[in-house]
Scaffold this motif. Structure first.
Motif, PDB file in Angstrom:
ATOM      1  N   ALA A   1      27.808  78.832  37.943  1.00 45.79           N
ATOM      2  CA  ALA A   1      28.798  79.073  36.873  1.00 45.79           C
ATOM      3  C   ALA A   1      28.339  80.166  35.919  1.00 45.79           C
ATOM      4  O   ALA A   1      28.543  80.078  34.704  1.00 45.79           O
ATOM      5  N   LEU A   2      27.714  81.208  36.475  1.00 44.10           N
ATOM      6  CA  LEU A   2      27.298  82.333  35.621  1.00 44.10           C
ATOM      7  C   LEU A   2      28.523  83.174  35.307  1.00 44.10           C
ATOM      8  O   LEU A   2      29.448  83.269  36.113  1.00 44.10           O
ATOM      9  N   PHE A   3      28.530  83.786  34.132  1.00 39.79           N
ATOM     10  CA  PHE A   3      29.676  84.607  33.736  1.00 39.79           C
ATOM     11  C   PHE A   3      29.556  85.977  34.408  1.00 39.79           C
ATOM     12  O   PHE A   3      28.636  86.749  34.118  1.00 39.79           O
TER      13      PHE A   3
ATOM     14  N   MET B   1      22.922  72.627  30.825  1.00 40.74           N
ATOM     15  CA  MET B   1      23.476  72.158  32.100  1.00 40.74           C
ATOM     16  C   MET B   1      23.343  73.225  33.174  1.00 40.74           C
ATOM     17  O   MET B   1      23.668  74.391  32.955  1.00 40.74           O
TER      18      MET B   1
ATOM     19  N   ASP C   1      30.069  71.188  18.270  1.00 37.71           N
ATOM     20  CA  ASP C   1      29.189  72.310  18.631  1.00 37.71           C
ATOM     21  C   ASP C   1      27.720  71.927  18.464  1.00 37.71           C
ATOM     22  O   ASP C   1      26.877  72.218  19.301  1.00 37.71           O
TER      23      ASP C   1
ATOM     24  N   MET D   1      37.484  81.788  36.760  1.00 40.48           N
ATOM     25  CA  MET D   1      36.471  81.172  35.891  1.00 40.48           C
ATOM     26  C   MET D   1      36.618  79.655  35.889  1.00 40.48           C
ATOM     27  O   MET D   1      35.638  78.921  35.840  1.00 40.48           O
TER      28      MET D   1
ATOM     29  N   ARG E   1      19.354  79.660  31.929  1.00 47.78           N
ATOM     30  CA  ARG E   1      20.377  79.528  30.889  1.00 47.78           C
ATOM     31  C   ARG E   1      20.388  78.106  30.334  1.00 47.78           C
ATOM     32  O   ARG E   1      20.547  77.909  29.123  1.00 47.78           O
TER      33      ARG E   1
ATOM     34  N   PHE F   1      24.930  74.190  36.581  1.00 45.73           N
ATOM     35  CA  PHE F   1      26.097  73.867  37.405  1.00 45.73           C
ATOM     36  C   PHE F   1      25.808  74.095  38.884  1.00 45.73           C
ATOM     37  O   PHE F   1      24.965  74.914  39.245  1.00 45.73           O
TER      38      PHE F   1
ATOM     39  N   ASP G   1      23.602  69.560  38.198  1.00 46.78           N
ATOM     40  CA  ASP G   1      24.663  69.169  39.120  1.00 46.78           C
ATOM     41  C   ASP G   1      24.347  69.770  40.493  1.00 46.78           C
ATOM     42  O   ASP G   1      24.444  70.975  40.668  1.00 46.78           O
TER      43      ASP G   1
ATOM     44  N   ASP H   1      33.962  75.269  32.094  1.00 44.34           N
ATOM     45  CA  ASP H   1      33.132  74.107  31.719  1.00 44.34           C
ATOM     46  C   ASP H   1      31.802  74.586  31.147  1.00 44.34           C
ATOM     47  O   ASP H   1      31.291  74.011  30.181  1.00 44.34           O
ATOM     48  N   ALA H   2      31.247  75.637  31.769  1.00 39.03           N
ATOM     49  CA  ALA H   2      29.968  76.162  31.285  1.00 39.03           C
ATOM     50  C   ALA H   2      30.095  76.653  29.845  1.00 39.03           C
ATOM     51  O   ALA H   2      29.209  76.420  29.015  1.00 39.03           O
TER      52      ALA H   2
ATOM     53  N   LEU I   1      33.456  66.675  28.923  1.00 39.74           N
ATOM     54  CA  LEU I   1      34.396  67.573  29.612  1.00 39.74           C
ATOM     55  C   LEU I   1      35.557  66.776  30.209  1.00 39.74           C
ATOM     56  O   LEU I   1      36.637  67.298  30.412  1.00 39.74           O
TER      57      LEU I   1
ATOM     58  N   THR J   1      35.415  78.158  39.297  1.00 41.87           N
ATOM     59  CA  THR J   1      33.960  78.276  39.501  1.00 41.87           C
ATOM     60  C   THR J   1      33.181  77.617  38.347  1.00 41.87           C
ATOM     61  O   THR J   1      32.000  77.894  38.157  1.00 41.87           O
ATOM     62  N   GLU J   2      33.849  76.782  37.588  1.00 38.30           N
ATOM     63  CA  GLU J   2      33.243  75.986  36.501  1.00 38.30           C
ATOM     64  C   GLU J   2      32.728  76.818  35.334  1.00 38.30           C
ATOM     65  O   GLU J   2      31.963  76.321  34.511  1.00 38.30           O
ATOM     66  N   GLN J   3      33.130  78.097  35.264  1.00 38.82           N
ATOM     67  CA  GLN J   3      32.653  78.913  34.134  1.00 38.82           C
ATOM     68  C   GLN J   3      33.263  78.449  32.812  1.00 38.82           C
ATOM     69  O   GLN J   3      32.648  78.605  31.758  1.00 38.82           O
TER      70      GLN J   3
ATOM     71  N   LYS K   1      30.402  64.754  33.823  1.00 38.31           N
ATOM     72  CA  LYS K   1      31.362  65.425  32.939  1.00 38.31           C
ATOM     73  C   LYS K   1      31.826  64.501  31.815  1.00 38.31           C
ATOM     74  O   LYS K   1      32.159  64.968  30.727  1.00 38.31           O
TER      75      LYS K   1
ATOM     76  N   ARG L   1      23.998  81.464  24.383  1.00 31.89           N
ATOM     77  CA  ARG L   1      24.009  80.650  23.160  1.00 31.89           C
ATOM     78  C   ARG L   1      23.302  81.345  21.996  1.00 31.89           C
ATOM     79  O   ARG L   1      23.611  81.081  20.838  1.00 31.89           O
TER      80      ARG L   1
ATOM     81  N   LEU M   1      26.758  69.516  21.237  1.00 33.47           N
ATOM     82  CA  LEU M   1      26.549  70.175  22.536  1.00 33.47           C
ATOM     83  C   LEU M   1      25.302  71.060  22.540  1.00 33.47           C
ATOM     84  O   LEU M   1      24.765  71.367  23.604  1.00 33.47           O
ATOM     85  N   ALA M   2      24.857  71.463  21.364  1.00 30.71           N
ATOM     86  CA  ALA M   2      23.656  72.310  21.285  1.00 30.71           C
ATOM     87  C   ALA M   2      22.411  71.580  21.786  1.00 30.71           C
ATOM     88  O   ALA M   2      21.409  72.203  22.112  1.00 30.71           O
TER      89      ALA M   2
ATOM     90  N   VAL N   1      32.068  75.486  27.560  1.00 32.42           N
ATOM     91  CA  VAL N   1      32.098  74.309  26.678  1.00 32.42           C
ATOM     92  C   VAL N   1      30.683  73.789  26.455  1.00 32.42           C
ATOM     93  O   VAL N   1      30.290  73.499  25.324  1.00 32.42           O
ATOM     94  N   THR N   2      29.908  73.692  27.557  1.00 32.01           N
ATOM     95  CA  THR N   2      28.544  73.161  27.400  1.00 32.01           C
ATOM     96  C   THR N   2      27.661  74.115  26.600  1.00 32.01           C
ATOM     97  O   THR N   2      26.627  73.719  26.092  1.00 32.01           O
ATOM     98  N   LEU N   3      28.090  75.378  26.495  1.00 38.01           N
ATOM     99  CA  LEU N   3      27.324  76.335  25.686  1.00 38.01           C
ATOM    100  C   LEU N   3      27.921  76.434  24.269  1.00 38.01           C
ATOM    101  O   LEU N   3      27.824  77.480  23.607  1.00 38.01           O
ATOM    102  N   SER N   4      28.540  75.351  23.838  1.00 37.52           N
ATOM    103  CA  SER N   4      29.113  75.237  22.484  1.00 37.52           C
ATOM    104  C   SER N   4      30.114  76.346  22.161  1.00 37.52           C
ATOM    105  O   SER N   4      30.193  76.812  21.028  1.00 37.52           O
TER     106      SER N   4
ATOM    107  N   LEU O   1      29.190  64.717  29.161  1.00 36.97           N
ATOM    108  CA  LEU O   1      29.275  65.992  28.433  1.00 36.97           C
ATOM    109  C   LEU O   1      30.550  66.114  27.600  1.00 36.97           C
ATOM    110  O   LEU O   1      30.697  67.061  26.830  1.00 36.97           O
TER     111      LEU O   1
END
Lengths: 249, 260
Positions: free
Chosen positions: A86-88, A80, A72, B124, A150, A82, A162, B131-132, A50, B127-129, A45, A100, A75-76, B134-137, A48
């Motif tokens: 960490a899926l939405f 990562m 941005d 979110m 992803r 997780f 991770d 953080d995810a 974070l 479950t690190e969403q 982290k 993205r 980070l592009a 942020v990593t996805l800009s 990254l």
């Protein structure tokens, strides 16, 4: 190239990182091993951005991660995977993969983004039918694959993994390990993985670094790991209760 | 030492409260900045409008109709003590539009929306969403907080307007069926008496309350502790903070609008 120099991080009274020094050359796959709570995730982290280290420097291709010229854009370059995926939850699988590509600077038309997502899903062994499901409808192994799709969707130069096999059965863990190895080689990406699964280490790593007591205890090529004389490393890779690492932490 | 302990406790609590106020203020300023600057997430905003505005209509409607009905009965009984029963339509209208519509409607929205926002964002986070993102800009404040706060600020006044109307109709139903008012006279008295600012002040209150509801949901969600217990605590804190802030802001706004 990723470079960590004397990175320190303390949470309250707990000094997690006590001067981490590590170099990951371009195109190489580095696996950081170590017991639970030794600061592996914090290290990742920190790279990254974070988590901000208390002191020390971390650079990626010469650029300081604490203060990149354009966050941005910086980070592009990263992808990562997780630990829990960490899926939405609110988005379909393909929208997760193409996240993205649906917004920001890499934005493409929706149809194009979807076809890239389907292609990446196929790359990790998932059928097109999965694309329109929601993450909650998938098994743990499938969620991990979607997370992997992803992570590679925007063709990043650096990929972080991770605990990629945590919570998976041995066969699915093997599938994920093989996928990671193939993808990293295929894309020529720099990879940084944290895990305590030794099968994973042997499948993924070019080089291994062992984190213990907040410092890198040992680092070297995976081929030299078994013969290395370091007692901490030997206790860890052989999973012995007896040795310099206290079993109760 | 024994005497100093309570003083120290008071000092400690005060410092914590001031620090929390500071954090909320910074969060609010950042939220407004993110609302005003691109990129804008239109789809997220639209989803928030549906979740916060459209789906809150039933609860706001039910609250309003029963409040308006009970208000008519109370005013009739109370005004009967000095023979002023005829003022029921006017008092129901002013009571609903200026106070009860915005306050009770917003409290119900706070219970429904602040809790769901805090639970969603809190989950979110654990479950690190986040953080995810942020990593996805993607800035989580811009993607999660800004659309929700903007949607609540714009939709709660509309909910208040609907609630006002339904509340007045609740009073009308009780007035005409139980209290013997003439249908036409009741409506005529209501609309002739109401001034623009009676309704307008309630809508302004609704916008402020909407802002506070979503802000508290997002703030406590983003600062949620670990695990199920952390998310539970965040939800509780969001609803309590939103409710108390609504009541406090209501007093301040009433003072500003109507104190002569």
């Amino acid at each position: 190239m990723i470079e960590l120099r004397e990175v320190r991080k303390t949470f309250g009274d707990n000094a997690v990182l006590r001067g981490v020094n590590l170099t990951v050359p371009k195109g190489e796959s580095m696996v950081i091993i170590g017991g639970s709570g030794t600061g592996k995730s914090v290290t990742l982290k920190c790279v990254l951005g974070l988590v901000r280290p208390d002191s020390g420097t971390i650079t990626v291709d010469g650029e300081d991660v604490a203060d990149p010229q354009d966050r941005d854009d910086f980070l592009a370059h990263f992808g990562m995977l997780f630990q829990g995926g960490a899926l939405f939850d609110s988005l379909r699988v393909w929208e997760n993969v193409a996240f993205r590509l649906l917004r920001g600077r890499l934005k493409r038309p929706r149809e194009e983004a979807r076809s890239i997502a389907v292609e990446k899903l196929r790359r990790v062994g998932l059928r097109e039918g999965t694309a329109d499901l929601y993450p909650a409808e998938l098994s743990g192994g499938m969620q991990k694959r979607v997370g992997l799709a992803r992570a590679i969707a925007a063709d990043p130069q650096i990929i972080f993994f991770d605990e990629p096999t945590t919570g998976l059965d041995p066969i699915m863990a093997g599938v994920i390990n093989d996928l990671i190895r193939e993808i990293v080689v295929e894309m020529g990406a720099t990879a940084m993985t944290i895990t305590h699964d030794m099968t994973s280490v042997r499948a993924i790593a070019d080089k291994v670094a062992m984190l213990h007591d907040g410092v890198i205890q040992w680092t070297g090529p995976v081929t030299e790991m078994d013969a290395a004389p370091d007692p901490y490393l030997q206790q860890f890779i052989h999973g012995r209760a007896e040795g310099p690492i206290e079993a109760v932490r | 030492m024994i005497l100093a302990a309570p003083v120290a406790r008071i000092g400690h609590t005060t410092l914590k409260a001031v620090a929390a106020l500071g954090r909320v203020t910074i969060f609010a300023v950042q939220t407004v900045r993110h609302i005003l600057t691109p990129p804008y997430y239109a789809l997220e905003f639209w989803h928030a409008v549906i979740a916060i505005g459209w789906l809150s209509l039933p609860v706001v409607g039910m609250t309003a109709v029963f409040t308006g009905a009970a208000l008519a009965l109370q005013i009739y009984a109370g005004s009967g003590r000095f023979g002023a029963e005829a003022v029921v339509p006017q008092i129901v209208a002013i009571g609903m539009t200026r106070e009860l519509g915005p306050v009770l409607g917003s409290l119900m929205v706070a219970a429904r929306v602040a809790s769901s926002i805090a639970a969603e964002i809190g989950t979110m986070k654990v479950t690190e969403q986040i953080d995810a993102l942020v990593t996805l800009s993607t800035n989580p404040m811009k993607y999660l907080t800004a659309p929700r706060v903007l949607a609540a600020t714009l939709t709660v006044p509309v909910l208040v307007a609907v609630g006002d109307t339904i509340g007045i109709m609740g009073g009308y139903l009780v007035g005409t069926t139980r209290l013997g008012f003439n249908e036409v006279a009741y409506l005529k008295n209501t609309f002739q008496f109401l001034e623009f600012w009676d309704v307008g002040s309630g809508l302004v209150k609704g916008a402020v309350f909407g802002f506070l509801i979503a802000l508290m949901g997002c703030f406590y969600g983003m600062n949620s502790g670990r695990g199920a217990q952390g998310v539970g605590a965040a939800v509780k804190a969001a609803v309590v903070a939103a409710s108390v802030l609504i009541l406090a802001a209501n007093y301040l706004l009433t003072e500003a609008f109507f104190a002569s």
